[in-house]
Design an enzyme around this catalytic site. Structure first.
Site, PDB file in Angstrom:
ATOM      1  N   CYS A   1       0.820  -1.222   0.000  1.00 32.01           N
ATOM      2  CA  CYS A   1       0.000   0.000   0.000  1.00 32.01           C
ATOM      3  C   CYS A   1       0.853   1.271   0.000  1.00 32.01           C
ATOM      4  CB  CYS A   1      -0.938   0.007   1.197  1.00 32.01           C
ATOM      5  SG  CYS A   1      -2.053  -1.406   1.205  1.00 32.01           S
TER       6      CYS A   1
ATOM      7  N   HIS B   1      -3.195   7.436   1.808  1.00 31.66           N
ATOM      8  CA  HIS B   1      -3.614   6.109   1.352  1.00 31.66           C
ATOM      9  C   HIS B   1      -4.982   5.834   1.956  1.00 31.66           C
ATOM     10  CE1 HIS B   1      -4.050   1.928   0.776  1.00 31.66           C
ATOM     11  NE2 HIS B   1      -3.691   1.569   2.003  1.00 31.66           N
TER      12      HIS B   1
ATOM     13  N   ASN C   1     -10.244   0.103  -0.202  1.00 33.70           N
ATOM     14  CA  ASN C   1      -8.780   0.206  -0.150  1.00 33.70           C
ATOM     15  C   ASN C   1      -8.220  -0.429  -1.430  1.00 33.70           C
ATOM     16  OD1 ASN C   1      -6.051  -0.203   0.328  1.00 33.70           O
ATOM     17  ND2 ASN C   1      -6.320  -0.882   2.434  1.00 33.70           N
TER      18      ASN C   1
HETATM   19  N1  ACO Z   1     -18.608  -7.974   9.564  1.00 34.65           N
HETATM   20  C1  ACO Z   1     -19.075  -8.234  10.796  1.00 34.65           C
HETATM   21  N2  ACO Z   1     -18.280  -8.554  11.821  1.00 34.65           N
HETATM   22  C2  ACO Z   1     -16.968  -8.611  11.595  1.00 34.65           C
HETATM   23  C3  ACO Z   1     -16.411  -8.357  10.338  1.00 34.65           C
HETATM   24  C4  ACO Z   1     -17.281  -8.034   9.291  1.00 34.65           C
HETATM   25  N3  ACO Z   1     -16.864  -7.763   8.040  1.00 34.65           N
HETATM   26  N4  ACO Z   1     -15.075  -8.496  10.417  1.00 34.65           N
HETATM   27  C5  ACO Z   1     -14.797  -8.818  11.689  1.00 34.65           C
HETATM   28  N5  ACO Z   1     -15.948  -8.903  12.398  1.00 34.65           N
HETATM   29  C6  ACO Z   1     -16.112  -9.241  13.798  1.00 34.65           C
HETATM   30  C7  ACO Z   1     -15.018 -10.132  14.326  1.00 34.65           C
HETATM   31  O1  ACO Z   1     -15.285 -11.488  14.022  1.00 34.65           O
HETATM   32  C8  ACO Z   1     -15.100  -9.870  15.793  1.00 34.65           C
HETATM   33  O2  ACO Z   1     -16.150 -10.589  16.321  1.00 34.65           O
HETATM   34  P1  ACO Z   1     -16.029 -11.249  17.802  1.00 34.65           P
HETATM   35  O3  ACO Z   1     -15.846 -10.074  18.715  1.00 34.65           O
HETATM   36  O4  ACO Z   1     -17.306 -11.960  17.920  1.00 34.65           O
HETATM   37  O5  ACO Z   1     -14.817 -12.116  17.728  1.00 34.65           O
HETATM   38  C9  ACO Z   1     -15.464  -8.386  15.846  1.00 34.65           C
HETATM   39  O6  ACO Z   1     -16.021  -8.057  14.566  1.00 34.65           O
HETATM   40  C10 ACO Z   1     -14.285  -7.504  16.096  1.00 34.65           C
HETATM   41  O7  ACO Z   1     -13.223  -7.949  15.245  1.00 34.65           O
HETATM   42  P2  ACO Z   1     -11.885  -7.184  15.155  1.00 34.65           P
HETATM   43  O8  ACO Z   1     -10.991  -7.832  14.146  1.00 34.65           O
HETATM   44  O9  ACO Z   1     -11.382  -7.013  16.545  1.00 34.65           O
HETATM   45  O10 ACO Z   1     -12.438  -5.824  14.551  1.00 34.65           O
HETATM   46  P3  ACO Z   1     -11.787  -4.422  14.615  1.00 34.65           P
HETATM   47  O11 ACO Z   1     -12.618  -3.539  15.450  1.00 34.65           O
HETATM   48  O12 ACO Z   1     -10.329  -4.488  14.885  1.00 34.65           O
HETATM   49  O13 ACO Z   1     -12.004  -3.966  13.112  1.00 34.65           O
HETATM   50  C11 ACO Z   1     -10.637  -3.692  11.169  1.00 34.65           C
HETATM   51  C12 ACO Z   1     -11.393  -4.675  12.049  1.00 34.65           C
HETATM   52  C13 ACO Z   1     -11.642  -2.753  10.520  1.00 34.65           C
HETATM   53  C14 ACO Z   1      -9.907  -4.466  10.075  1.00 34.65           C
HETATM   54  C15 ACO Z   1      -9.656  -2.923  12.071  1.00 34.65           C
HETATM   55  O14 ACO Z   1      -8.823  -3.794  12.760  1.00 34.65           O
HETATM   56  C16 ACO Z   1      -8.829  -1.975  11.308  1.00 34.65           C
HETATM   57  O15 ACO Z   1      -9.267  -0.916  10.931  1.00 34.65           O
HETATM   58  N6  ACO Z   1      -7.570  -2.344  11.108  1.00 34.65           N
HETATM   59  C17 ACO Z   1      -6.642  -1.541  10.374  1.00 34.65           C
HETATM   60  C18 ACO Z   1      -6.160  -2.311   9.268  1.00 34.65           C
HETATM   61  C19 ACO Z   1      -6.663  -1.823   7.967  1.00 34.65           C
HETATM   62  O16 ACO Z   1      -7.441  -0.945   7.764  1.00 34.65           O
HETATM   63  N7  ACO Z   1      -6.125  -2.446   6.990  1.00 34.65           N
HETATM   64  C20 ACO Z   1      -6.385  -2.072   5.688  1.00 34.65           C
HETATM   65  C21 ACO Z   1      -5.420  -2.753   4.854  1.00 34.65           C
HETATM   66  S1  ACO Z   1      -3.802  -2.472   5.349  1.00 34.65           S
HETATM   67  C22 ACO Z   1      -3.355  -1.040   4.778  1.00 34.65           C
HETATM   68  O17 ACO Z   1      -3.873  -0.568   3.809  1.00 34.65           O
HETATM   69  C23 ACO Z   1      -2.312  -0.380   5.451  1.00 34.65           C
END
Ligand code: ACO
Length: 325
Positions: free
Chosen positions: A119, A252, A282
């Site tokens: 990215c 990004h 993304n």
């Molecule tokens: N729909 C519904 N529920 C979901 C989904 C979904 N698509 N995805 C995950 N969940 C659930 C999980 O199973 C979990 O459930 P549980 O509590 O019953 O186990 C709950 O939601 C929380 O999961 P987490 O993985 O802890 O969710 P989080 O709040 O961390 O959000 C996310 C996930 C959006 C990916 C977050 O971690 C984030 O923003 N990370 C940054 C990474 C990113 O944006 N990467 C992009 C690509 S990398 C880059 O470009 C640099």
């Protein structure tokens, strides 16, 4: 007088098929996987993404974006003597997407290579092209970010497959007397390779490993907000500017929370952040040139304005560039 490398034109391309959060939720539900528009919008800001579909590769998307950038710059393909493509989803193992796009554009002779910094790839590619143009060793460079991440998504992993989309963006860099790229900075930390990776390779004609995107979302989030603030301040300092001088931040488009959190730490208002993640998702290395071109064509970003570009990606890799557009 020293040469400055300026962005002479921008272009982008999105494949026609849009997939809304509801469309994606319906697709996942067929395999018993639950997600919803509300969850995706709240955690990421994404409302839809574009998918290229079977048979359409990152060279196809990149070629369209490149042609639009050339047209915007008022140049012919023959004027280009360097093509750098940032991609993690190239058409072939080799040759590079840059070579394949040069072939399509019909402008042989110049240097062609790809940059693989996931990215952060567009910032890496822009910074490298800037050095070539500023040193006078090339006159016009095409810098392209193009991706078909839909091809490496694991649609049984709801935490990652909802985040990404396909697209391409491009800029033409050329010499100018002032402005242009004011400063850039690139960094990496290979110790963190495993938090964001696609761990597959070809062995004896077969894919070995798991060629699907894998991410530890929370680890990436923590790293992202930490390194992005630092590298943004680094390029501002190098250029003798402050965040108050920034007309537009063009981050990004990873997710809205990372983008706005970083802007807030820098003291940049949300209204000064180019935001296209809702409509593109993304698109990895394509996201910055895609966002830039969208904002230019919408009349938001204008000539003479100061832009702060920043990105973080797998590797980890991260970087930023400050430029006078
Ligand atoms: N729909 C519904 N529920 C979901 C989904 C979904 N698509 N995805 C995950 N969940 C659930 C999980 O199973 C979990 O459930 P549980 O509590 O019953 O186990 C709950 O939601 C929380 O999961 P987490 O993985 O802890 O969710 P989080 O709040 O961390 O959000 C996310 C996930 C959006 C990916 C977050 O971690 C984030 O923003 N990370 C940054 C990474 C990113 O944006 N990467 C992009 C690509 S990398 C880059 O470009 C640099």
């Amino acid at each position: 007088m020293s040469i400055h490398s300026r962005i002479l034109g921008t272009g982008s391309y999105l494949p026609p098929e849009t997939v809304s959060n509801d469309d994606l939720a319906a697709r996942l539900a067929r395999d018993g996987i639950e997600t919803s528009d509300a969850w995706i919008v709240e955690r990421t800001g994404i409302r839809q993404r574009h998918f290229a579909g079977p048979g359409v590769g990152s060279v196809d998307l990149g070629e369209h974006a490149a042609r639009r950038a050339l047209q915007d710059a008022g140049l012919q393909a023959q004027d280009i003597d360097l093509i750098i493509v940032a991609t993690s989803t190239p058409d072939m193992i080799f040759p590079s997407n840059a070579a394949l796009i040069q072939g399509r554009l019909g402008c042989p002779g110049g240097a062609v290579f790809d940059v693989q910094a996931v990215c952060a790839g567009f910032i890496y590619a822009l910074s490298v092209a800037d050095q070539f143009v500023r040193s006078g060793s090339v006159r016009h460079a095409l810098v392209i970010g193009t991706e078909v991440f839909s091809q490496i998504l694991d649609f049984s992993d709801r935490a990652t497959c909802v985040l990404f989309g396909d697209g391409a963006g491009a800029v033409v860099l050329g010499p100018g007397e002032r402005g242009g790229v004011l400063s850039s900075a690139l960094h990496g930390d290979g110790r963190q390779a495993s938090i964001l990776c696609t761990p597959g390779r070809i062995e004896g004609g077969k894919v070995s490993g798991r060629p699907f995107l894998h991410m530890d979302g929370q680890a990436v989030f923590k790293q992202a907000v930490h390194v992005l603030e630092g590298v943004a301040r680094e390029v501002l300092d190098k250029a003798g500017r402050t965040a108050a001088d920034v007309d537009w931040m063009v981050p990004h488009q990873a997710n809205i929370r990372i983008m706005l959190h970083t802007a807030k730490k820098l003291g940049i208002a949300a209204e000064r952040v180019v935001q296209t993640v809702a409509w593109h998702g993304n698109t990895s290395a394509a996201s910055i040139p895609l966002a830039l071109d969208t904002a230019v064509r919408a009349g938001q970003v204008r000539r003479g304005q100061t832009l702060l570009l920043e990105a973080v990606g797998g590797g980890l890799t991260w970087g930023a560039a400050l430029l006078e557009f």
